[in-house]
Enzyme design. Structure first.
Site, mmCIF file in Angstrom:
data_model
loop_
_atom_site.group_PDB
_atom_site.id
_atom_site.type_symbol
_atom_site.label_atom_id
_atom_site.label_comp_id
_atom_site.label_asym_id
_atom_site.label_seq_id
_atom_site.Cartn_x
_atom_site.Cartn_y
_atom_site.Cartn_z
ATOM 1 N N ASP A 109 -2.769 -9.408 3.180
ATOM 2 C CA ASP A 109 -1.859 -8.990 4.237
ATOM 3 C C ASP A 109 -2.220 -9.742 5.503
ATOM 4 O O ASP A 109 -3.395 -9.775 5.892
ATOM 5 C CB ASP A 109 -1.988 -7.482 4.472
ATOM 6 C CG ASP A 109 -0.654 -6.771 4.468
ATOM 7 O OD1 ASP A 109 0.166 -7.103 5.334
ATOM 8 O OD2 ASP A 109 -0.446 -5.899 3.613
ATOM 9 N N ASP A 216 2.956 -9.303 7.824
ATOM 10 C CA ASP A 216 3.344 -8.042 8.453
ATOM 11 C C ASP A 216 4.243 -8.297 9.670
ATOM 12 O O ASP A 216 4.023 -9.234 10.430
ATOM 13 C CB ASP A 216 2.068 -7.311 8.884
ATOM 14 C CG ASP A 216 2.327 -5.914 9.395
ATOM 15 O OD1 ASP A 216 2.933 -5.112 8.654
ATOM 16 O OD2 ASP A 216 1.912 -5.606 10.527
ATOM 17 N N GLU A 275 7.677 -9.406 6.194
ATOM 18 C CA GLU A 275 8.275 -8.073 6.365
ATOM 19 C C GLU A 275 9.317 -8.193 7.468
ATOM 20 O O GLU A 275 8.982 -8.268 8.646
ATOM 21 C CB GLU A 275 7.203 -7.053 6.745
ATOM 22 C CG GLU A 275 7.759 -5.657 6.922
ATOM 23 C CD GLU A 275 6.780 -4.709 7.587
ATOM 24 O OE1 GLU A 275 6.906 -3.485 7.375
ATOM 25 O OE2 GLU A 275 5.893 -5.173 8.337
ATOM 26 N N HIS A 352 3.707 0.748 0.543
ATOM 27 C CA HIS A 352 2.781 1.669 1.192
ATOM 28 C C HIS A 352 3.413 2.435 2.344
ATOM 29 O O HIS A 352 2.763 3.305 2.929
ATOM 30 C CB HIS A 352 1.574 0.888 1.717
ATOM 31 C CG HIS A 352 1.948 -0.120 2.764
ATOM 32 N ND1 HIS A 352 2.695 -1.236 2.478
ATOM 33 C CD2 HIS A 352 1.694 -0.168 4.089
ATOM 34 C CE1 HIS A 352 2.885 -1.933 3.592
ATOM 35 N NE2 HIS A 352 2.284 -1.300 4.586
ATOM 36 N N ASP A 353 4.645 2.115 2.708
ATOM 37 C CA ASP A 353 5.283 2.720 3.881
ATOM 38 C C ASP A 353 6.384 3.706 3.537
ATOM 39 O O ASP A 353 7.087 4.170 4.438
ATOM 40 C CB ASP A 353 5.873 1.616 4.772
ATOM 41 C CG ASP A 353 4.834 0.959 5.662
ATOM 42 O OD1 ASP A 353 3.793 1.581 5.931
ATOM 43 O OD2 ASP A 353 5.063 -0.186 6.098
#
Length: 587
Positions: A109, A216, A275, A352-353
């Site tokens: 990440d 990210d 993202e 994960h969100d």
């Protein structure tokens, strides 16, 4: 060399990452090797054979950098160190080796919109107004109302509730943070800051052998640095939604092209998955993912994760009932936009969100949860683009029980919304808001995806021998890897089967053109994948009742490739049934 080592070799002129299945690991919750209750990198290394047997090609490791952990590692205090609870830099090098020796790859990440307020760069920046790194972050003087009260420089609302500006007493200015106050935003307009980011966060890890990055918040690096106020949409509040002030800013494509040219390209075919929030126009997305643009390999369009969320940032966790046509519209848009271009796309329904897909899009009732998990698996493996799986998705993990109190929720964002709602209730502003937020968290909260991985039915689900950092799901003895590995009819076995089929029929599933059928049907989701005269038909029942299979006439010259039922009926789709038919010859 394993057979999986050759399965991601591209057909035609593809990149290796187009045909890869990528598995996201959330390190705190995956596997603990030393009994301290936190997952760690040695624990992940011990499970690489499991991931290899599943049929995944790439491991994506969510942030493992040194961090105060205000936002679970998305607040990085040192890009060149690993959080001690997770391990060491040497452990990451061992993980790279463990993946590579099996023909798999590893991506990390990349969190470079902001740092932790404990990062040495920010510590220097806040030390004085004339420090060399002062302009590596955004600092602005206060403003004052008619009564002399100090106010933030703008009226922006942040992602975790509250203002995007925090007052620094030492230098008597505010600093900008789109997320928590412990996550100050880096100023990408500063060339020295960009160079330091490239050296410390990117090259350092590429030199260790990693194969790429999930990037990210990729479209937030370029802000509108004149910082105009946002339009007032909530007259009761000083702070207002202001996403347009920092998404897709004026220099964003310049920055990403520079990072590609100067940092990524020298390392070969490095994959980057951005993202990409709040970018609804496919033509704008193509500016990021076109191969000729040389910016990003692909992006996550977050619309599918937002299904059921409130219509505004402040109402994000107030659940909004949705219809299947909303999902169809999202899938169709992002499956179709690259056709005829040199761009690429992604396929995913968990990360994960967000809450778990079975609980959100299928049914987590005991009688339907396995059917739902398999039906969603069929939808995902038939999607064009690079496929992403999130840990536990392959065994059909579900949301935490609805009766869990808010104290079991750990996430800074969800807790922030709940506490804000409590203040509004206490002030008599919105007496029902706390209950509505709690209901939304029970469906949508990020915590659901962060429950410890369920490996077996021993105490703590085989995740740890100590006390888990987060409560285990109540049903871990029923839903776990060990139980499913020996069950030929399990969700895990099903995923292994369909991942193999995805590779076998790659020209249709990974590279095929997408066409929706019967769009207005709110119960079933049917679509065609086609390429070079071959065709696949995918039929999915998103309800707990039998539904007419309105495309049955199309199957006359096709074979049933796979279904999540053994007793498939020709003209009816059974509850949460999924089927894929395929033409045996060119049509």
């Amino acid at each position: 060399m394993s057979p999986h080592a050759v399965q991601i070799v591209p057909t035609g002129t593809n990149n290796w990452w187009k045909e890869a299945t990528i598995y996201q690991v959330y390190p705190a919750s995956f596997k603990d090797s030393n009994g301290d209750g936190w997952g760690d990198i040695p624990g992940l290394i011990s499970k690489i054979p499991y991931l290899h047997s599943l049929g995944v090609d790439v491991v994506w490791l969510s942030p493992m950098y040194d961090s105060p952990m205000h936002d679970m590692g998305y607040d990085v205090s040192d890009y060149e160190k690993v959080l001690p609870a997770y391990g060491t830099v040497e452990d990451v090098e061992k993980l790279v080796h463990a993946c590579h020796e099996r023909g798999m790859k590893l991506i990390l990440d990349l969190v470079i919109n902001h740092t932790s307020d404990q990062h040495k760069w920010f510590q220097e920046s806040r030390s004085s107004k004339d420090n060399d790194k002062r302009d590596w972050y955004f600092w602005r003087p206060p403003r004052y109302d008619a009564y002399g009260n100090r106010l933030p420089p703008t009226n922006y609302r942040g992602y975790f509730a509250g203002s995007t500006w925090t007052w620094d007493e030492h230098t008597q200015e505010y600093y900008l943070h789109l997320y928590a106050k412990e996550q100050p935003d880096l100023n990408w307009d500063n060339p020295a800051a960009r160079k330091a980011i490239y050296d410390s966060a990117v090259r350092f890890w590429l030199d260790k052998g990693v194969d790429g990055f999930r990037v990210d918040t990729v479209n937030k690096y370029s802000k509108h640095t004149s910082f105009p106020d946002a339009p007032i949409t909530d007259p009761k509040s000083y702070i207002q939604p202001a996403i347009q002030m920092w998404c897709n800013g004026p220099r964003i494509h310049e920055f990403l092209r520079e990072m590609y040219d100067e940092t990524l390209q020298p390392y070969g075919d490095v994959v980057t998955i951005g993202e990409l929030a709040n970018t609804p126009d496919p033509q704008h997305v193509l500016k990021y993912v076109s191969a000729s643009a040389k910016q990003l390999s692909m992006v996550f369009h977050l619309d599918i994760g937002h299904i059921g969320m409130g219509d505004s940032l402040e109402d994000k966790y107030i659940f909004r009932p949705w219809k299947l046509t909303e999902m169809k519209s999202i899938v169709t848009k992002w499956q179709s936009f690259i056709e005829g271009t040199d761009g690429w796309t992604t396929a995913f329904c968990e990360n994960h969100d967000n809450g778990r897909s079975v609980s959100r899009f299928g049914s987590d009732a005991p009688e339907y949860r396995e059917r739902s998990a398999k039906m969603l698996a069929l939808m995902m493996v038939a999607m064009t683009g690079t496929l992403f799986l999130y840990q536990g998705q392959e065994i059909g993990m579900i949301n935490a029980p609805r009766d869990w109190p808010v104290d079991e929720y750990k996430d800074i964002e969800g807790r922030g919304y709940y506490e804000e709602a409590q203040r509004q209730v206490d002030a008599g502003i919105d007496p029902t808001r706390k209950d509505r937020i709690m209901n939304g968290l029970g469906i949508l909260a990020r915590d659901h995806a962060r429950l410890p991985m369920q490996w077996d039915d021993t105490p703590h689900a085989g995740f740890t021998t100590g006390t888990p950092w987060m409560r285990l799901h109540d049903l871990y003895k029923e839903i776990n890897v060990q139980q499913q590995e020996s069950d030929a009819d399990s969700v895990l076995t099903f995923w292994k089967t369909v991942l193999r089929l995805r590779k076998e029929y790659r020209e249709l599933f990974i590279h095929g053109a997408f066409e929706i059928l019967d769009f207005d049907n709110q119960n079933t989701f049917c679509f065609i994948k086609s390429r070079e005269g071959r065709m696949a038909l995918v039929a999915l029942n998103f309800t707990s009742e039998e539904q007419p299979f309105t495309q049955v006439a199309m199957t006359g010259k096709m074979k049933l490739l796979v279904s999540n039922y053994t007793d498939t009926l020709s003209e009816e789709l059974q509850p949460f049934e999924g089927r894929i038919y395929i033409s045996e010859e060119q049509i």
